[in-house]
Write a protein that holds these residues in place. Structure first.
Motif, PDB file in Angstrom:
ATOM      1  N   LYS A 605       0.824  -1.214   0.000  1.00 24.99           N
ATOM      2  CA  LYS A 605       0.000   0.000   0.000  1.00 24.99           C
ATOM      3  C   LYS A 605       0.851   1.252   0.000  1.00 24.99           C
ATOM      4  O   LYS A 605       0.435   2.299  -0.500  1.00 24.99           O
ATOM      5  CB  LYS A 605      -0.927  -0.010   1.217  1.00 24.99           C
ATOM      6  N   ASP A 606       2.039   1.187   0.585  1.00 28.30           N
ATOM      7  CA  ASP A 606       2.950   2.329   0.615  1.00 28.30           C
ATOM      8  C   ASP A 606       4.349   1.796   0.895  1.00 28.30           C
ATOM      9  O   ASP A 606       4.558   0.596   1.064  1.00 28.30           O
ATOM     10  CB  ASP A 606       2.529   3.345   1.688  1.00 28.30           C
ATOM     11  N   HIS A 607       5.329   2.717   0.920  1.00 28.44           N
ATOM     12  CA  HIS A 607       6.700   2.318   1.218  1.00 28.44           C
ATOM     13  C   HIS A 607       7.189   2.967   2.515  1.00 28.44           C
ATOM     14  O   HIS A 607       8.372   3.260   2.664  1.00 28.44           O
ATOM     15  CB  HIS A 607       7.643   2.695   0.063  1.00 28.44           C
ATOM     16  N   LYS A 608       6.270   3.167   3.455  1.00 31.94           N
ATOM     17  CA  LYS A 608       6.661   3.712   4.751  1.00 31.94           C
ATOM     18  C   LYS A 608       7.552   2.724   5.483  1.00 31.94           C
ATOM     19  O   LYS A 608       7.534   1.519   5.234  1.00 31.94           O
ATOM     20  CB  LYS A 608       5.416   4.029   5.577  1.00 31.94           C
ATOM     21  N   ALA A 609       8.312   3.251   6.427  1.00 33.08           N
ATOM     22  CA  ALA A 609       9.285   2.429   7.144  1.00 33.08           C
ATOM     23  C   ALA A 609       8.628   1.239   7.840  1.00 33.08           C
ATOM     24  O   ALA A 609       9.125   0.109   7.771  1.00 33.08           O
ATOM     25  CB  ALA A 609      10.035   3.297   8.157  1.00 33.08           C
ATOM     26  N   GLU A 610       7.483   1.472   8.490  1.00 36.73           N
ATOM     27  CA  GLU A 610       6.819   0.388   9.223  1.00 36.73           C
ATOM     28  C   GLU A 610       6.368  -0.733   8.287  1.00 36.73           C
ATOM     29  O   GLU A 610       6.491  -1.918   8.600  1.00 36.73           O
ATOM     30  CB  GLU A 610       5.608   0.928   9.993  1.00 36.73           C
ATOM     31  N   THR A 611       5.843  -0.347   7.128  1.00 37.46           N
ATOM     32  CA  THR A 611       5.376  -1.351   6.164  1.00 37.46           C
ATOM     33  C   THR A 611       6.531  -2.209   5.678  1.00 37.46           C
ATOM     34  O   THR A 611       6.440  -3.444   5.647  1.00 37.46           O
ATOM     35  CB  THR A 611       4.695  -0.651   4.972  1.00 37.46           C
ATOM     36  N   LEU A 612       7.631  -1.562   5.302  1.00 39.24           N
ATOM     37  CA  LEU A 612       8.780  -2.309   4.792  1.00 39.24           C
ATOM     38  C   LEU A 612       9.370  -3.215   5.858  1.00 39.24           C
ATOM     39  O   LEU A 612       9.736  -4.365   5.583  1.00 39.24           O
ATOM     40  CB  LEU A 612       9.840  -1.331   4.267  1.00 39.24           C
ATOM     41  N   ASP A 613       9.481  -2.707   7.089  1.00 39.85           N
ATOM     42  CA  ASP A 613      10.043  -3.519   8.173  1.00 39.85           C
ATOM     43  C   ASP A 613       9.202  -4.776   8.403  1.00 39.85           C
ATOM     44  O   ASP A 613       9.741  -5.878   8.592  1.00 39.85           O
ATOM     45  CB  ASP A 613      10.118  -2.696   9.468  1.00 39.85           C
ATOM     46  N   GLN A 632      16.268 -21.753  -2.876  1.00 41.76           N
ATOM     47  CA  GLN A 632      16.630 -20.653  -1.981  1.00 41.76           C
ATOM     48  C   GLN A 632      15.629 -19.524  -2.138  1.00 41.76           C
ATOM     49  O   GLN A 632      15.254 -19.157  -3.261  1.00 41.76           O
ATOM     50  CB  GLN A 632      18.035 -20.132  -2.298  1.00 41.76           C
ATOM     51  N   PHE A 633      15.213 -18.995  -1.004  1.00 38.42           N
ATOM     52  CA  PHE A 633      14.320 -17.838  -0.998  1.00 38.42           C
ATOM     53  C   PHE A 633      15.175 -16.605  -0.727  1.00 38.42           C
ATOM     54  O   PHE A 633      15.716 -16.430   0.373  1.00 38.42           O
ATOM     55  CB  PHE A 633      13.240 -18.008   0.061  1.00 38.42           C
ATOM     56  N   LEU A 634      15.330 -15.755  -1.726  1.00 35.06           N
ATOM     57  CA  LEU A 634      16.261 -14.628  -1.661  1.00 35.06           C
ATOM     58  C   LEU A 634      15.503 -13.309  -1.616  1.00 35.06           C
ATOM     59  O   LEU A 634      14.624 -13.060  -2.442  1.00 35.06           O
ATOM     60  CB  LEU A 634      17.197 -14.647  -2.881  1.00 35.06           C
ATOM     61  N   LEU A 635      15.833 -12.493  -0.635  1.00 34.25           N
ATOM     62  CA  LEU A 635      15.305 -11.131  -0.579  1.00 34.25           C
ATOM     63  C   LEU A 635      16.356 -10.211  -1.190  1.00 34.25           C
ATOM     64  O   LEU A 635      17.553 -10.425  -1.005  1.00 34.25           O
ATOM     65  CB  LEU A 635      15.053 -10.717   0.876  1.00 34.25           C
ATOM     66  N   ALA A 636      16.000  -9.181  -1.882  1.00 31.60           N
ATOM     67  CA  ALA A 636      14.679  -8.759  -2.286  1.00 31.60           C
ATOM     68  C   ALA A 636      14.851  -7.923  -3.556  1.00 31.60           C
ATOM     69  O   ALA A 636      15.886  -7.303  -3.780  1.00 31.60           O
ATOM     70  CB  ALA A 636      14.042  -7.904  -1.201  1.00 31.60           C
ATOM     71  N   ALA A 637      13.823  -7.956  -4.384  1.00 28.10           N
ATOM     72  CA  ALA A 637      13.807  -7.153  -5.604  1.00 28.10           C
ATOM     73  C   ALA A 637      12.592  -6.235  -5.567  1.00 28.10           C
ATOM     74  O   ALA A 637      11.812  -6.246  -4.606  1.00 28.10           O
ATOM     75  CB  ALA A 637      13.787  -8.048  -6.830  1.00 28.10           C
ATOM     76  N   GLY A 638      12.423  -5.462  -6.624  1.00 30.72           N
ATOM     77  CA  GLY A 638      11.320  -4.497  -6.658  1.00 30.72           C
ATOM     78  C   GLY A 638      11.710  -3.191  -5.996  1.00 30.72           C
ATOM     79  O   GLY A 638      12.669  -3.126  -5.217  1.00 30.72           O
ATOM     80  N   GLU A 643      14.358  -0.401  -1.488  1.00 27.56           N
ATOM     81  CA  GLU A 643      14.288   0.609  -0.427  1.00 27.56           C
ATOM     82  C   GLU A 643      14.386  -0.033   0.951  1.00 27.56           C
ATOM     83  O   GLU A 643      14.993   0.530   1.866  1.00 27.56           O
ATOM     84  CB  GLU A 643      12.992   1.403  -0.548  1.00 27.56           C
ATOM     85  N   ALA A 644      13.818  -1.219   1.117  1.00 32.55           N
ATOM     86  CA  ALA A 644      13.930  -1.930   2.396  1.00 32.55           C
ATOM     87  C   ALA A 644      15.384  -2.250   2.704  1.00 32.55           C
ATOM     88  O   ALA A 644      15.849  -2.092   3.843  1.00 32.55           O
ATOM     89  CB  ALA A 644      13.096  -3.206   2.360  1.00 32.55           C
ATOM     90  N   ALA A 645      16.135  -2.688   1.696  1.00 32.32           N
ATOM     91  CA  ALA A 645      17.563  -2.980   1.890  1.00 32.32           C
ATOM     92  C   ALA A 645      18.329  -1.711   2.235  1.00 32.32           C
ATOM     93  O   ALA A 645      19.221  -1.714   3.103  1.00 32.32           O
ATOM     94  CB  ALA A 645      18.133  -3.620   0.626  1.00 32.32           C
ATOM     95  N   THR A 646      17.981  -0.623   1.570  1.00 32.73           N
ATOM     96  CA  THR A 646      18.638   0.655   1.869  1.00 32.73           C
ATOM     97  C   THR A 646      18.352   1.080   3.296  1.00 32.73           C
ATOM     98  O   THR A 646      19.249   1.566   4.007  1.00 32.73           O
ATOM     99  CB  THR A 646      18.154   1.733   0.881  1.00 32.73           C
ATOM    100  N   ASN A 647      17.113   0.895   3.751  1.00 28.73           N
ATOM    101  CA  ASN A 647      16.769   1.240   5.137  1.00 28.73           C
ATOM    102  C   ASN A 647      17.576   0.430   6.134  1.00 28.73           C
ATOM    103  O   ASN A 647      17.968   0.936   7.191  1.00 28.73           O
ATOM    104  CB  ASN A 647      15.272   1.021   5.380  1.00 28.73           C
TER     105      ASN A 647
END
Length: 839
Positions: A605-613, A632-638, A643-647
């Protein structure tokens, strides 16, 4: 005070009476060969200025915005070729404001947009999607089996029956909410971008791409050729509207904003001229101070261009800081020379005296400034590392411009006689407890028990309160849309429209499932992918998920006349293989060519910090529990995954960066003062400012992200100068046997005006950012202004108060840097922050 002011450096009115062989080697090289030195400086300025004008580029990069050694990002980059459309892309929406999409004229306009984007250099054409893309297909189950075709009829010519056929195809394709708005008034074009343009191999020029969108699409379609209306920022009133979001458009808008920001640089120059002139009342020295600082900026930009670096929306802020720091250091040299000239010393000799007193101290100050920049190199985000490099170059340049060029230039032009006399009168009035003397008297009260205790208690309470508030500091974005821009910017208005009218957002979070070739069709793999999607869907911030599993279920059921009992994952491998074969036609993005990689795509729904975490926590837990050698389940694309990885990197770097910057500044202070108590006195005001700055970020709704991460490090590195200004001189007088009160009174009378001047000048250099159209620059302007001013107040108030408890009866050991200066070397109000040995 009168005894203290006895001149250890004699007043020499005639240069013939001065020993030109005196001074250290650097001083002799610079001042004994002044014409050659000035010629070399002029040549360097011309050459570097030419490079800055001809070679310097504004060149943002998608890759430089992401932490490339972070595990999630490495997973994405290693599999990027198989994940087209899940990286850097632009979304273009064409809206019909006076009808719906089933209008032949609208569809012709949409085709023009489609063709323009398809032919644009840097577009990954094979994965572009729109109503006019052959890859966008519909499928249905009939008695004869599957039927399908492109959503846009092959023979479309605008006839009513073809429009009706299009309406049916859209319904059968299930693209309402993704490519077609829920109200049928607009459609979306998804435009993936290549890392480099296919033709020349050079990186995409995001500003040029953004300008193309404006000129070829908005000007022609939305504004009907009225580009002036488009530049005004208002939406067009025509029949159609074009809305664009995505990294490339965001960077283009940021660069457009930066071009406007150049006006703020001019405002900073004018403000500095006013402040310096108000302080000196001398036109020639004011122009020289600002001129040398501008030369530093020219040198910095020229060297950056020469080394092959480019300016991006983040590092473009560095010249503002370099200019402000340059002005503060140049003002110190000017003030020292002004005092000597006022007492009758020849301007050349006064310049050499000031060089002797302040060069080593100035270099020390710049090293302190460099600490705040250097620690940014530890952050694994290329755009911040580039900022650190360009800032370090600027600090190095200031050694030549503010510390060498400024005194040599002043040895030629001197200062006005009236200005020198005025400065001397101000000092004499201060000695008589008039003018500035009243302020010094007020500050001197903080060396007494009552005032010191009160100041420390207030600081402790503020620190506790600020710390409690700072616990709510968030990592990442706190609002939807692009927080880099104002909420009312065209980009954020477009984003709000798309969010409101489309069911699937542009915030994509993808988990990559990597297997052996053909392994993604394994029954167990599909079941686990389905379980992962189900777990992600339970989080309220998730709109929907998509994966090969969805296509396999639908195709399997369709194969058996839509039997709902077969809308499932079958164990029969032949059934799964057939479903995948059909899916490769309609949804090739759901797995790669050899079926060794498939993404589970989550629409947020959005890319706010809480949502990504929350999404990262769910996916990471599932990956750890279910990854094996076979899959293997690999995070993450998109976009959201990146942005989650950057955070994550920003969260780790935030505290690590502060730890390193405080460790470096602590070591620097220990070397300077040779006293742990004095080091505490210098650092505690900085700690309070850092805590209050984080509390201010919470109050203003500013999260810690790439744009704001460097602020506190810069504030600490530059802010420690204030403590060094006052404390080194105070310790010198305490070593001479003066009580704390008198020692601080002398120190503040010598350096208080310079501390105030530097604080105000630094703040003036960044406060104008508040009016920037770029939101993160406005935020940085507020935070840096707060830190510069608050560090100044902390130095003037907390240093004497803390000294009462830690340094009242203790002086530094002899032999320390602070104890080696002669009395004369601390007698100028223009003294630098570290007291140094004169030749």
């Amino acid at each position: 005070m009168g005894n203290i002011k006895q001149d250890a450096m004699p007043v020499i009115r005639d240069v013939r009476d001065f020993d030109h062989r005196s001074g250290n080697l650097l001083e002799r090289l610079v001042f004994n060969f002044r014409p050659l030195f000035m010629l070399l400086m002029a040549l360097a300025t011309v050459v570097l200025g030419f490079m800055a004008v001809t070679r310097l580029e504004l060149r943002p990069s998608f890759e430089k915005m992401i932490p490339q050694s972070q595990p999630y990002i490495q997973n994405f980059l290693e599999n990027r070729a198989s994940l087209r459309g899940l990286g850097n892309s632009v979304r273009v929406v064409v809206e019909n404001t006076k009808g719906d999409i089933f209008d032949p004229e609208y569809l012709d306009v949409l085709k023009q947009v489609n063709d323009q984007l398809f032919l644009t250099e840097g577009v990954d054409r094979a994965w572009m999607k729109s109503l006019w893309s052959p890859a966008v297909r519909w499928t249905e189950v009939t008695e004869d089996g599957f039927q399908g075709g492109p959503v846009m009829p092959d023979t479309y010519s605008g006839q009513p029956e073809q429009i009706e056929q299009l309406r049916q195809n859209i319904s059968r394709a299930g693209i309402v909410g993704s490519l077609v708005a829920s109200d049928f008034k607009s459609t979306m074009l998804i435009v993936p971008l290549l890392d480099k343009a296919a033709a020349g191999g050079q990186r995409i020029n995001y500003h040029a791409f953004s300008q193309m969108l404006e000129e070829q699409l908005r000007d022609k379609i939305e504004y009907a050729g009225d580009s002036a209306a488009r530049k005004s920022g208002v939406e067009g009133s025509g029949h159609y509207k074009v809305r664009v979001i995505g990294f490339a458009k965001l960077m283009g808008d940021l660069i457009d904003g930066l071009i406007q920001v150049m006006m703020f640089f001019g405002l900073a120059v004018v403000t500095s001229l006013i402040i310096i002139y108000a302080y000196t009342r001398c036109v020639r020295s004011t122009l020289l101070v600002v001129g040398c600082s501008l030369i530093a900026v020219v040198w910095q930009l020229g060297i950056v261009a020469w080394l092959g670096y480019a300016i991006d929306p983040y590092s473009v802020l560095v010249p503002f800081l370099i200019f402000a720091i340059g002005v503060s250091h140049a003002a110190q040299k000017m003030n020292g020379i002004m005092q000597d000239i006022a007492r009758g010393t020849h301007k050349l000799i006064a310049a050499r005296y000031t060089f002797r007193r302040l060069f080593i101290a100035g270099v020390t100050a710049l090293l302190a400034d460099a600490v705040g920049f250097a620690v940014l190199m530890l952050i694994d985000i290329p755009v911040i590392q580039d900022l650190a490099i360009t800032a370090s170059i600027g600090v190095a340049v200031l050694i030549f411009t503010s510390l060498l060029l400024m005194p040599v230039a002043l040895s030629y032009v001197g200062v006005g006689a009236k200005a020198a006399e005025r400065a001397l009168k101000i000092d004499n009035r201060a000695e008589k407890h008039k003018g500035f003397g009243k302020l010094w008297d007020a500050l001197d009260r903080f060396t007494t028990a009552k005032w010191a205790t009160g100041a420390v208690l207030v600081a402790v309470l503020m620190g506790i309160g600020g710390y409690v508030v700072s616990l709510n500091l968030k990592i990442g974005d706190l609002e939807s849309g692009a927080p880099e821009l104002r909420a009312d910017s065209r980009y954020n208005r477009d984003n709000a429209y798309i969010t409101q009218h489309y069911a699937l957002s542009s915030d994509l979070f993808a988990v990559m499932i990597k297997t052996a070739p053909e392994g993604c069709l394994n029954y167990k793999t599909l079941v686990l992918a389905d379980r992962l999607a189900w777990e992600l869907q339970q989080y309220p911030g998730v709109q929907a998920t998509a994966s090969l599993v969805n296509a396999v279920r639908q195709i399997t059921a369709g194969t058996y006349e839509g039997n709902p009992k077969l809308n499932s994952i079958q164990r029969n491998q032949d059934v799964l293989n057939y479903a995948a074969q059909q899916a490769s036609v309609n949804s090739p993005e759901l797995f790669n060519t050899d079926c060794s990689l498939m993404p589970v795509i989550t629409f947020l729904k959005d890319h706010k910090a809480e949502t990504l975490d929350a999404v990262v926590a769910i996916a990471d837990k599932f990956a750890k529990e279910n990854s094996t050698e076979d899959r293997q389940f690999l995070l993450a694309a998109g976009t959201a995954g990146i942005e989650a990885a950057t955070n994550i990197v920003v969260r780790e770097a935030n505290r690590t960066m502060l730890l390193y910057v405080y460790a470096a500044v602590t070591l620097f202070c220990l070397i300077t003062f040779r006293s742990w108590r004095a080091t505490l006195v210098a650092l505690l005001p900085l700690v309070l400012t850092s805590i209050l700055c984080e509390a201010l970020m919470v109050a203003m709704g500013i999260g810690v992200k790439v744009a704001t991460l460097p602020v506190i490090a810069l504030g600490v590195g530059i802010g420690v100068d204030y403590a060094l200004y006052l404390l080194s001189v105070q310790l010198h007088f305490q070593r001479q046997g003066l009580p704390l009160s008198q020692a601080y009174r002398n120190a503040v009378s010598f350096t208080g005006r310079v501390v105030g001047l530097v604080g105000i000048t630094l703040a003036a250099g960044v406060v104008c950012w508040v009016w920037s159209p770029i939101k993160f620059q406005a935020d940085m302007g507020i935070l840096l202004t707060f830190m510069f001013l608050w560090n100044m107040l902390g130095a003037l108030i907390l240093i004497p108060a803390l000294s009462y408890f830690l340094l009242r009866e203790r002086a530094p050991k002899r032999g320390s840097v602070a104890a080696t200066e002669t009395t004369e070397s601390t007698e100028r109000p223009g003294m630098s922050h570290a007291v140094t040995t004169s030749e």
